[in-house]
Scaffold this motif. Sequence first.
Motif, PDB file in Angstrom:
ATOM      1  N   ARG A 121       0.846  -1.191   0.000  1.00  0.00           N
ATOM      2  CA  ARG A 121       0.000   0.000   0.000  1.00  0.00           C
ATOM      3  C   ARG A 121       0.878   1.236   0.000  1.00  0.00           C
ATOM      4  N   ALA A 122       0.476   2.207  -0.756  1.00  0.00           N
ATOM      5  CA  ALA A 122       1.213   3.465  -0.809  1.00  0.00           C
ATOM      6  C   ALA A 122       0.938   4.243   0.473  1.00  0.00           C
ATOM      7  N   THR A 123       1.995   4.729   1.099  1.00  0.00           N
ATOM      8  CA  THR A 123       1.827   5.536   2.304  1.00  0.00           C
ATOM      9  C   THR A 123       1.435   6.949   1.901  1.00  0.00           C
ATOM     10  N   GLN A 124       0.914   7.700   2.848  1.00  0.00           N
ATOM     11  CA  GLN A 124       0.563   9.097   2.576  1.00  0.00           C
ATOM     12  C   GLN A 124       1.792   9.877   2.142  1.00  0.00           C
ATOM     13  N   GLU A 125       2.897   9.591   2.791  1.00  0.00           N
ATOM     14  CA  GLU A 125       4.152  10.277   2.466  1.00  0.00           C
ATOM     15  C   GLU A 125       4.544  10.055   1.002  1.00  0.00           C
ATOM     16  N   ILE A 126       4.503   8.815   0.565  1.00  0.00           N
ATOM     17  CA  ILE A 126       4.876   8.489  -0.821  1.00  0.00           C
ATOM     18  C   ILE A 126       3.877   9.092  -1.801  1.00  0.00           C
ATOM     19  N   LEU A 127       2.592   9.013  -1.486  1.00  0.00           N
ATOM     20  CA  LEU A 127       1.587   9.595  -2.375  1.00  0.00           C
ATOM     21  C   LEU A 127       1.813  11.093  -2.549  1.00  0.00           C
ATOM     22  N   LEU A 128       2.096  11.786  -1.455  1.00  0.00           N
ATOM     23  CA  LEU A 128       2.361  13.231  -1.535  1.00  0.00           C
ATOM     24  C   LEU A 128       3.597  13.536  -2.365  1.00  0.00           C
ATOM     25  N   LYS A 129       4.629  12.726  -2.204  1.00  0.00           N
ATOM     26  CA  LYS A 129       5.871  12.956  -2.959  1.00  0.00           C
ATOM     27  C   LYS A 129       5.664  12.728  -4.451  1.00  0.00           C
ATOM     28  N   PHE A 130       4.924  11.676  -4.798  1.00  0.00           N
ATOM     29  CA  PHE A 130       4.627  11.438  -6.219  1.00  0.00           C
ATOM     30  C   PHE A 130       3.764  12.568  -6.776  1.00  0.00           C
ATOM     31  N   ALA A 131       2.771  13.003  -6.004  1.00  0.00           N
ATOM     32  CA  ALA A 131       1.891  14.080  -6.465  1.00  0.00           C
ATOM     33  C   ALA A 131       2.688  15.364  -6.712  1.00  0.00           C
ATOM     34  N   GLU A 132       3.572  15.723  -5.791  1.00  0.00           N
ATOM     35  CA  GLU A 132       4.400  16.920  -5.956  1.00  0.00           C
ATOM     36  C   GLU A 132       5.327  16.783  -7.164  1.00  0.00           C
ATOM     37  N   LEU A 133       5.903  15.616  -7.334  1.00  0.00           N
ATOM     38  CA  LEU A 133       6.824  15.384  -8.455  1.00  0.00           C
ATOM     39  C   LEU A 133       6.125  15.587  -9.793  1.00  0.00           C
ATOM     40  N   GLY A 134       4.908  15.086  -9.906  1.00  0.00           N
ATOM     41  CA  GLY A 134       4.204  15.139 -11.183  1.00  0.00           C
ATOM     42  C   GLY A 134       3.254  16.309 -11.351  1.00  0.00           C
ATOM     43  N   GLY A 135       3.161  17.160 -10.340  1.00  0.00           N
ATOM     44  CA  GLY A 135       2.222  18.279 -10.433  1.00  0.00           C
ATOM     45  C   GLY A 135       0.776  17.807 -10.477  1.00  0.00           C
ATOM     46  N   LYS A 136       0.521  16.689  -9.842  1.00  0.00           N
ATOM     47  CA  LYS A 136      -0.835  16.117  -9.783  1.00  0.00           C
ATOM     48  C   LYS A 136      -1.342  16.201  -8.349  1.00  0.00           C
ATOM     49  N   THR A 137      -2.578  15.799  -8.145  1.00  0.00           N
ATOM     50  CA  THR A 137      -3.130  15.724  -6.798  1.00  0.00           C
ATOM     51  C   THR A 137      -3.123  14.270  -6.340  1.00  0.00           C
ATOM     52  N   VAL A 138      -3.190  14.088  -5.036  1.00  0.00           N
ATOM     53  CA  VAL A 138      -3.304  12.730  -4.500  1.00  0.00           C
ATOM     54  C   VAL A 138      -4.608  12.101  -4.981  1.00  0.00           C
ATOM     55  N   ASP A 139      -5.652  12.908  -5.110  1.00  0.00           N
ATOM     56  CA  ASP A 139      -6.918  12.393  -5.650  1.00  0.00           C
ATOM     57  C   ASP A 139      -6.728  11.798  -7.039  1.00  0.00           C
ATOM     58  N   TRP A 140      -5.936  12.453  -7.869  1.00  0.00           N
ATOM     59  CA  TRP A 140      -5.686  11.930  -9.216  1.00  0.00           C
ATOM     60  C   TRP A 140      -4.993  10.580  -9.140  1.00  0.00           C
ATOM     61  N   ILE A 141      -4.017  10.466  -8.261  1.00  0.00           N
ATOM     62  CA  ILE A 141      -3.303   9.188  -8.125  1.00  0.00           C
ATOM     63  C   ILE A 141      -4.266   8.096  -7.671  1.00  0.00           C
ATOM     64  N   LEU A 142      -5.121   8.411  -6.707  1.00  0.00           N
ATOM     65  CA  LEU A 142      -6.013   7.402  -6.140  1.00  0.00           C
ATOM     66  C   LEU A 142      -7.172   7.026  -7.048  1.00  0.00           C
ATOM     67  N   THR A 143      -7.671   7.975  -7.816  1.00  0.00           N
ATOM     68  CA  THR A 143      -8.888   7.703  -8.591  1.00  0.00           C
ATOM     69  C   THR A 143      -8.712   7.803 -10.098  1.00  0.00           C
ATOM     70  N   ASN A 144      -7.587   8.366 -10.531  1.00  0.00           N
ATOM     71  CA  ASN A 144      -7.316   8.557 -11.950  1.00  0.00           C
ATOM     72  C   ASN A 144      -8.294   9.552 -12.572  1.00  0.00           C
ATOM     73  N   ARG A 145      -8.843  10.464 -11.747  1.00  0.00           N
ATOM     74  CA  ARG A 145      -9.771  11.474 -12.243  1.00  0.00           C
ATOM     75  C   ARG A 145      -9.252  12.868 -11.914  1.00  0.00           C
ATOM     76  N   LYS A 146      -9.578  13.786 -12.778  1.00  0.00           N
ATOM     77  CA  LYS A 146      -9.233  15.189 -12.549  1.00  0.00           C
ATOM     78  C   LYS A 146     -10.404  15.857 -11.852  1.00  0.00           C
ATOM     79  N   TRP A 147     -10.133  16.529 -10.752  1.00  0.00           N
ATOM     80  CA  TRP A 147     -11.180  17.212 -10.011  1.00  0.00           C
ATOM     81  C   TRP A 147     -11.136  18.694 -10.318  1.00  0.00           C
ATOM     82  N   ASP A 148     -12.293  19.295 -10.486  1.00  0.00           N
ATOM     83  CA  ASP A 148     -12.368  20.738 -10.768  1.00  0.00           C
ATOM     84  C   ASP A 148     -12.398  21.528  -9.482  1.00  0.00           C
TER      85      ASP A 148
END
Length: 92
Positions: free
Chosen positions: A65-92
């Motif tokens: 399982r991805a930890t919160q720490e890792i999810l945040l680091k991936f999100a920051e690296l890619g300029g995405k949100t954690v929501d995008w990583i978890l759901t593969n959807r773009k939120w407005d």
Amino acid sequence: MKKKKVHSGPPPRGPQASHIGRNCQWIRTHSYNPAKGRPYWQAELAKKWGVSQSKITKTETNKRRATQEILLKFAELGGKTVDWILTNRKWD
């Protein structure tokens, strides 16, 4: 009588869990290391983030399982949100 070894396997996950590792891997392979002029390698991110390469590999392949720490680091690296990583959807 011999005791049976019980292997519980990976923890249960939600229906979108397969997206998590795939999205983390997509972010890494589409984020360029400015010093090298190419995408980041797992070992480079592990060193940069202070985690083991194994942790990144297992996160990207959904073996842990991805930890919160890792999810945040991936999100920051890619300029995405954690929501995008978890759901593969773009939120407005």
